[in-house]
Design a protein around this motif. Sequence first.
Motif, PDB file in Angstrom:
ATOM      1  N   ALA A 192      11.889 -12.601  -5.787  1.00 39.80           N
ATOM      2  CA  ALA A 192      12.441 -11.416  -5.744  1.00 39.80           C
ATOM      3  C   ALA A 192      13.189 -11.441  -4.310  1.00 39.80           C
ATOM      4  CB  ALA A 192      11.277 -10.491  -5.885  1.00 39.80           C
ATOM      5  N   HIS A 227      12.565  -5.213  -2.919  1.00 33.12           N
ATOM      6  CA  HIS A 227      11.074  -4.665  -3.247  1.00 33.12           C
ATOM      7  C   HIS A 227      11.225  -4.032  -4.682  1.00 33.12           C
ATOM      8  CE1 HIS A 227       9.023  -4.948   0.740  1.00 33.12           C
ATOM      9  NE2 HIS A 227      10.408  -4.696   1.374  1.00 33.12           N
ATOM     10  N   TYR A 228      10.264  -4.449  -5.575  1.00 32.56           N
ATOM     11  CA  TYR A 228      10.088  -3.893  -6.810  1.00 32.56           C
ATOM     12  C   TYR A 228       8.865  -3.147  -6.716  1.00 32.56           C
ATOM     13  CZ  TYR A 228      13.217  -7.181  -8.742  1.00 32.56           C
ATOM     14  OH  TYR A 228      14.263  -7.938  -9.034  1.00 32.56           O
ATOM     15  N   ILE A 276       6.454  -0.076  -8.909  1.00 35.06           N
ATOM     16  CA  ILE A 276       6.446   0.526 -10.168  1.00 35.06           C
ATOM     17  C   ILE A 276       5.192   1.458 -10.281  1.00 35.06           C
ATOM     18  CG2 ILE A 276       6.053  -0.132 -12.686  1.00 35.06           C
ATOM     19  CD1 ILE A 276       7.724  -2.481 -12.330  1.00 35.06           C
ATOM     20  N   TRP A 320       3.300  -3.581  -6.489  1.00 33.40           N
ATOM     21  CA  TRP A 320       4.479  -3.597  -5.547  1.00 33.40           C
ATOM     22  C   TRP A 320       4.933  -5.329  -5.509  1.00 33.40           C
ATOM     23  CZ3 TRP A 320       4.086  -0.315  -0.475  1.00 33.40           C
ATOM     24  CH2 TRP A 320       5.482  -0.568   0.239  1.00 33.40           C
ATOM     25  N   GLN A 376       7.985 -13.680  -9.318  1.00 33.83           N
ATOM     26  CA  GLN A 376       7.778 -12.858 -10.262  1.00 33.83           C
ATOM     27  C   GLN A 376       8.269 -13.385 -11.590  1.00 33.83           C
ATOM     28  OE1 GLN A 376       9.144  -8.951 -10.236  1.00 33.83           O
ATOM     29  NE2 GLN A 376      11.207  -9.634  -9.670  1.00 33.83           N
ATOM     30  N   TRP A 413       8.276 -11.700 -15.746  1.00 34.88           N
ATOM     31  CA  TRP A 413       8.111 -10.374 -16.735  1.00 34.88           C
ATOM     32  C   TRP A 413       7.315 -10.870 -17.801  1.00 34.88           C
ATOM     33  CZ3 TRP A 413       9.252  -5.735 -15.122  1.00 34.88           C
ATOM     34  CH2 TRP A 413      10.303  -5.432 -13.908  1.00 34.88           C
ATOM     35  N   PHE A 445      10.226   3.286 -11.704  1.00 37.25           N
ATOM     36  CA  PHE A 445      10.440   2.013 -11.480  1.00 37.25           C
ATOM     37  C   PHE A 445      11.520   2.069  -9.844  1.00 37.25           C
ATOM     38  CE2 PHE A 445      12.288  -2.282 -12.808  1.00 37.25           C
ATOM     39  CZ  PHE A 445      12.013  -2.898 -11.806  1.00 37.25           C
ATOM     40  N   LEU A 453      13.347   0.430  -7.120  1.00 40.16           N
ATOM     41  CA  LEU A 453      13.987  -0.846  -6.416  1.00 40.16           C
ATOM     42  C   LEU A 453      14.747  -0.723  -5.236  1.00 40.16           C
ATOM     43  CD1 LEU A 453      14.606  -4.058  -7.356  1.00 40.16           C
ATOM     44  CD2 LEU A 453      16.526  -3.248  -8.126  1.00 40.16           C
TER      45      LEU A 453
END
Length: 275
Positions: free
Chosen positions: A24, A27-28, A30, A55, A62, A64, A74, A76
Amino acid sequence: MSTVEDFFAQHDDWPWNPPRPGRASFHYLIAVTAGELRHDVDHVTRTVSRGQWLWVRPGHTQCWHPPGDARGAFVLFEPDVLSPDIARLLAPLTAHTAPAVLTPHPEDGAWLRQTALQLLDEHRALGRRPLDVHHALRRSLLESLLLRLANSPDITPAGTTAGAGRGDTYGRFVDALELHFRELHQVADYAELLGCSVRTLSRAARDATGKGARELIDERRLLEARRLLGGARWTARAVAAHLGFTDPANFGRFFRGHTGLSPAAFTAEEATSTP
Protein backbone atom coordinates in the motif's frame (compact mmCIF):
# COMPACT_ATOMS: atom_id res chain seq x y z
CA MET A 1 -13.75 7.94 -1.38
CA SER A 2 -16.21 5.23 -2.32
CA THR A 3 -18.05 2.28 -0.83
CA VAL A 4 -16.90 -1.31 -0.51
CA GLU A 5 -19.72 -2.52 -2.75
CA ASP A 6 -18.96 0.09 -5.46
CA PHE A 7 -15.26 -0.77 -5.37
CA PHE A 8 -15.97 -4.46 -5.91
CA ALA A 9 -18.52 -3.72 -8.66
CA GLN A 10 -16.22 -1.33 -10.54
CA HIS A 11 -13.20 -3.63 -10.52
CA ASP A 12 -14.89 -6.84 -11.68
CA ASP A 13 -12.57 -9.69 -10.60
CA TRP A 14 -9.44 -7.60 -9.97
CA PRO A 15 -7.42 -7.70 -7.72
CA TRP A 16 -8.71 -10.80 -5.96
CA ASN A 17 -8.63 -13.19 -8.93
CA PRO A 18 -5.88 -14.18 -8.97
CA PRO A 19 -5.07 -12.78 -5.53
CA ARG A 20 -1.76 -10.92 -5.54
CA PRO A 21 -0.23 -9.19 -2.54
CA GLY A 22 0.77 -5.59 -3.10
CA ARG A 23 2.28 -2.86 -0.97
CA ALA A 24 0.00 0.00 0.00
CA SER A 25 1.16 3.52 -0.81
CA PHE A 26 -1.98 5.15 0.62
CA HIS A 27 -4.09 4.78 3.74
CA TYR A 28 -7.00 2.38 3.12
CA LEU A 29 -9.76 2.88 5.69
CA ILE A 30 -12.88 0.73 5.41
CA ALA A 31 -15.92 0.92 7.71
CA VAL A 32 -17.94 -2.28 7.61
CA THR A 33 -21.60 -1.44 8.19
CA ALA A 34 -23.06 -4.78 7.04
CA GLY A 35 -21.77 -8.27 6.31
CA GLU A 36 -18.17 -9.33 6.84
CA LEU A 37 -14.92 -8.39 5.10
CA ARG A 38 -11.83 -10.62 4.90
CA HIS A 39 -8.54 -8.95 4.04
CA ASP A 40 -4.85 -9.89 4.37
CA VAL A 41 -2.60 -7.31 6.03
CA ASP A 42 1.08 -8.19 6.28
CA HIS A 43 0.32 -11.84 5.51
CA VAL A 44 -2.30 -12.22 8.24
CA THR A 45 -5.95 -12.70 7.29
CA ARG A 46 -8.15 -10.25 9.16
CA THR A 47 -11.91 -10.64 9.54
CA VAL A 48 -13.73 -7.32 9.86
CA SER A 49 -17.29 -7.50 11.15
CA ARG A 50 -20.16 -5.03 11.24
CA GLY A 51 -19.23 -2.00 13.32
CA GLN A 52 -15.48 -2.51 12.88
CA TRP A 53 -12.98 -0.60 10.74
CA LEU A 54 -10.05 -1.89 8.69
CA TRP A 55 -7.04 0.41 8.44
CA VAL A 56 -4.26 -0.54 5.99
CA ARG A 57 -1.39 1.92 6.26
CA PRO A 58 1.28 2.93 3.72
CA GLY A 59 4.00 0.29 3.65
CA HIS A 60 1.72 -2.58 4.66
CA THR A 61 1.44 -5.53 2.33
CA GLN A 62 -2.19 -6.31 1.57
CA CYS A 63 -4.09 -8.90 -0.41
CA TRP A 64 -7.79 -8.77 -1.28
CA HIS A 65 -10.13 -11.70 -0.75
CA PRO A 66 -13.03 -12.40 -3.12
CA PRO A 67 -15.89 -9.97 -2.52
CA GLY A 68 -18.43 -11.17 -0.03
CA ASP A 69 -21.45 -9.48 1.51
CA ALA A 70 -19.51 -6.62 3.12
CA ARG A 71 -20.95 -3.12 2.84
CA GLY A 72 -19.63 0.20 4.05
CA ALA A 73 -17.58 3.32 3.38
CA PHE A 74 -14.16 3.05 1.74
CA VAL A 75 -11.79 5.98 2.39
CA LEU A 76 -8.49 6.21 0.50
CA PHE A 77 -6.12 9.06 1.36
CA GLU A 78 -2.48 10.05 1.08
CA PRO A 79 -0.41 10.63 4.25
CA ASP A 80 0.34 14.27 3.40
CA VAL A 81 -3.34 15.26 3.12
CA LEU A 82 -3.47 15.76 6.90
CA SER A 83 -2.42 19.08 8.37
CA PRO A 84 0.80 18.85 10.45
CA ASP A 85 -0.94 19.44 13.80
CA ILE A 86 -3.55 16.77 13.10
CA ALA A 87 -0.90 14.35 11.81
CA ARG A 88 0.96 14.66 15.14
CA LEU A 89 -2.19 13.93 17.10
CA LEU A 90 -2.87 10.88 14.95
CA ALA A 91 0.70 9.56 14.97
CA PRO A 92 0.03 6.62 17.33
CA LEU A 93 -2.73 5.30 15.07
CA THR A 94 -1.15 6.06 11.69
CA ALA A 95 2.01 4.20 12.71
CA HIS A 96 2.57 0.88 10.96
CA THR A 97 2.49 -0.94 14.33
CA ALA A 98 -1.06 0.20 15.10
CA PRO A 99 -3.83 -2.41 14.82
CA ALA A 100 -5.31 -3.17 11.42
CA VAL A 101 -8.80 -3.85 12.79
CA LEU A 102 -10.38 -1.22 15.03
CA THR A 103 -13.51 -1.61 17.13
CA PRO A 104 -14.73 1.81 18.25
CA HIS A 105 -16.97 2.29 21.24
CA PRO A 106 -20.64 1.72 20.33
CA GLU A 107 -21.52 5.28 21.29
CA ASP A 108 -19.07 6.55 18.65
CA GLY A 109 -20.22 4.14 15.95
CA ALA A 110 -23.23 6.09 14.67
CA TRP A 111 -21.32 9.37 14.61
CA LEU A 112 -18.42 7.78 12.72
CA ARG A 113 -20.73 6.22 10.13
CA GLN A 114 -22.54 9.54 9.63
CA THR A 115 -19.28 11.44 9.17
CA ALA A 116 -18.07 8.84 6.67
CA LEU A 117 -21.31 9.31 4.70
CA GLN A 118 -20.86 13.08 4.77
CA LEU A 119 -17.32 12.64 3.47
CA LEU A 120 -18.63 10.40 0.67
CA ASP A 121 -21.30 12.97 -0.21
CA GLU A 122 -18.72 15.77 -0.36
CA HIS A 123 -16.43 13.63 -2.52
CA ARG A 124 -19.29 13.14 -4.97
CA ALA A 125 -20.13 16.85 -4.87
CA LEU A 126 -17.22 17.94 -7.06
CA GLY A 127 -18.39 20.98 -9.00
CA ARG A 128 -21.18 21.85 -6.59
CA ARG A 129 -18.94 24.29 -4.67
CA PRO A 130 -15.72 26.22 -5.40
CA LEU A 131 -12.83 23.79 -5.67
CA ASP A 132 -10.88 25.20 -2.71
CA VAL A 133 -13.98 24.97 -0.51
CA HIS A 134 -14.60 21.41 -1.72
CA HIS A 135 -11.05 20.33 -0.81
CA ALA A 136 -11.20 22.12 2.56
CA LEU A 137 -14.47 20.40 3.44
CA ARG A 138 -13.14 16.98 2.50
CA ARG A 139 -10.01 17.43 4.61
CA SER A 140 -12.00 18.79 7.56
CA LEU A 141 -14.42 15.86 7.47
CA LEU A 142 -11.57 13.34 7.10
CA GLU A 143 -9.63 14.80 10.02
CA SER A 144 -12.75 14.87 12.20
CA LEU A 145 -13.44 11.25 11.34
CA LEU A 146 -9.90 10.10 12.10
CA LEU A 147 -9.64 12.05 15.35
CA ARG A 148 -12.93 10.63 16.63
CA LEU A 149 -11.94 7.11 15.56
CA ALA A 150 -8.46 7.37 17.10
CA ASN A 151 -9.83 8.65 20.40
CA SER A 152 -12.79 6.33 20.82
CA PRO A 153 -12.50 4.84 24.34
CA ASP A 154 -12.05 1.27 23.09
CA ILE A 155 -9.22 2.11 20.65
CA THR A 156 -5.73 1.49 22.02
CA PRO A 157 -2.75 1.47 19.60
CA ALA A 158 -0.92 -1.84 19.45
CA GLY A 159 1.96 -2.25 21.84
CA THR A 160 0.75 0.42 24.26
CA THR A 161 -1.39 0.45 27.34
CA ALA A 162 -4.31 2.74 27.90
CA GLY A 163 -3.09 6.21 28.86
CA ALA A 164 0.51 5.52 27.84
CA GLY A 165 2.19 8.38 26.02
CA ARG A 166 4.67 8.34 23.18
CA GLY A 167 7.22 9.98 25.44
CA ASP A 168 7.90 6.83 27.47
CA THR A 169 10.90 4.61 26.83
CA TYR A 170 9.02 1.98 24.86
CA GLY A 171 7.20 4.58 22.75
CA ARG A 172 10.47 6.31 21.89
CA PHE A 173 12.02 2.95 21.07
CA VAL A 174 9.20 2.13 18.63
CA ASP A 175 9.66 5.49 16.92
CA ALA A 176 13.43 5.02 16.72
CA LEU A 177 13.07 1.46 15.46
CA GLU A 178 10.82 2.56 12.61
CA LEU A 179 13.39 5.16 11.56
CA HIS A 180 16.54 3.06 11.94
CA PHE A 181 15.73 -0.67 11.65
CA ARG A 182 17.66 -0.90 8.37
CA GLU A 183 20.98 0.19 9.85
CA LEU A 184 20.71 -0.35 13.64
CA HIS A 185 20.30 -4.00 14.66
CA GLN A 186 21.52 -4.25 18.25
CA VAL A 187 19.67 -3.36 21.46
CA ALA A 188 22.74 -1.40 22.58
CA ASP A 189 22.45 0.81 19.48
CA TYR A 190 18.94 1.89 20.48
CA ALA A 191 19.78 2.25 24.15
CA GLU A 192 22.58 4.64 23.22
CA LEU A 193 20.31 6.52 20.86
CA LEU A 194 17.63 6.91 23.54
CA GLY A 195 20.08 7.72 26.33
CA CYS A 196 19.19 4.78 28.56
CA SER A 197 20.74 1.47 29.55
CA VAL A 198 20.19 -1.79 27.71
CA ARG A 199 18.53 -3.15 30.83
CA THR A 200 16.07 -0.23 31.00
CA LEU A 201 15.17 -0.56 27.32
CA SER A 202 14.76 -4.33 27.53
CA ARG A 203 12.52 -4.02 30.60
CA ALA A 204 10.37 -1.33 28.94
CA ALA A 205 9.89 -3.49 25.84
CA ARG A 206 9.01 -6.56 27.86
CA ASP A 207 6.60 -4.66 30.11
CA ALA A 208 4.78 -3.23 27.06
CA THR A 209 4.71 -6.29 24.80
CA GLY A 210 5.96 -9.34 26.65
CA LYS A 211 8.88 -9.49 24.20
CA GLY A 212 12.51 -8.48 24.46
CA ALA A 213 13.88 -5.50 22.56
CA ARG A 214 16.05 -7.75 20.37
CA GLU A 215 13.01 -9.83 19.41
CA LEU A 216 11.17 -6.67 18.38
CA ILE A 217 14.12 -5.52 16.27
CA ASP A 218 14.25 -8.89 14.50
CA GLU A 219 10.46 -8.88 14.01
CA ARG A 220 10.59 -5.47 12.33
CA ARG A 221 13.37 -6.55 9.96
CA LEU A 222 11.54 -9.79 9.20
CA LEU A 223 8.31 -7.93 8.50
CA GLU A 224 10.07 -5.66 6.02
CA ALA A 225 11.71 -8.67 4.38
CA ARG A 226 8.35 -10.39 3.94
CA ARG A 227 6.83 -7.23 2.52
CA LEU A 228 9.61 -6.77 -0.02
CA LEU A 229 9.90 -10.43 -1.04
CA GLY A 230 6.15 -11.02 -1.27
CA GLY A 231 4.45 -7.77 -2.21
CA ALA A 232 7.24 -5.85 -3.95
CA ARG A 233 8.93 -8.91 -5.54
CA TRP A 234 12.45 -7.84 -4.59
CA THR A 235 15.29 -10.34 -4.92
CA ALA A 236 16.83 -11.81 -1.78
CA ARG A 237 20.10 -10.04 -2.58
CA ALA A 238 18.36 -6.67 -2.82
CA VAL A 239 16.46 -7.24 0.43
CA ALA A 240 19.65 -8.29 2.22
CA ALA A 241 21.41 -5.10 1.16
CA HIS A 242 18.40 -2.95 2.03
CA LEU A 243 18.18 -4.38 5.55
CA GLY A 244 21.87 -4.10 6.30
CA PHE A 245 22.94 -7.74 6.14
CA THR A 246 26.60 -8.27 5.33
CA ASP A 247 25.79 -10.78 2.60
CA PRO A 248 22.76 -12.65 1.18
CA ALA A 249 23.78 -15.87 2.96
CA ASN A 250 23.43 -14.21 6.37
CA PHE A 251 20.05 -12.88 5.36
CA GLY A 252 19.02 -16.34 4.18
CA ARG A 253 19.92 -17.88 7.53
CA PHE A 254 18.06 -15.13 9.39
CA PHE A 255 14.95 -15.53 7.26
CA ARG A 256 14.90 -19.32 7.39
CA GLY A 257 15.45 -19.28 11.15
CA HIS A 258 12.34 -17.18 11.67
CA THR A 259 10.02 -18.59 8.99
CA GLY A 260 11.28 -22.09 8.23
CA LEU A 261 11.55 -21.10 4.55
CA SER A 262 14.32 -19.79 2.37
CA PRO A 263 13.67 -16.37 0.79
CA ALA A 264 13.21 -18.07 -2.60
CA ALA A 265 10.73 -20.59 -1.20
CA PHE A 266 8.79 -17.83 0.52
CA THR A 267 8.59 -15.81 -2.70
CA ALA A 268 7.41 -18.85 -4.64
CA GLU A 269 4.79 -19.65 -1.99
CA GLU A 270 3.48 -16.08 -2.04
CA ALA A 271 3.22 -16.16 -5.83
CA THR A 272 1.06 -19.31 -5.81
CA SER A 273 -0.96 -18.87 -2.62
CA THR A 274 -4.63 -17.97 -2.59
CA PRO A 275 -6.65 -16.56 0.29
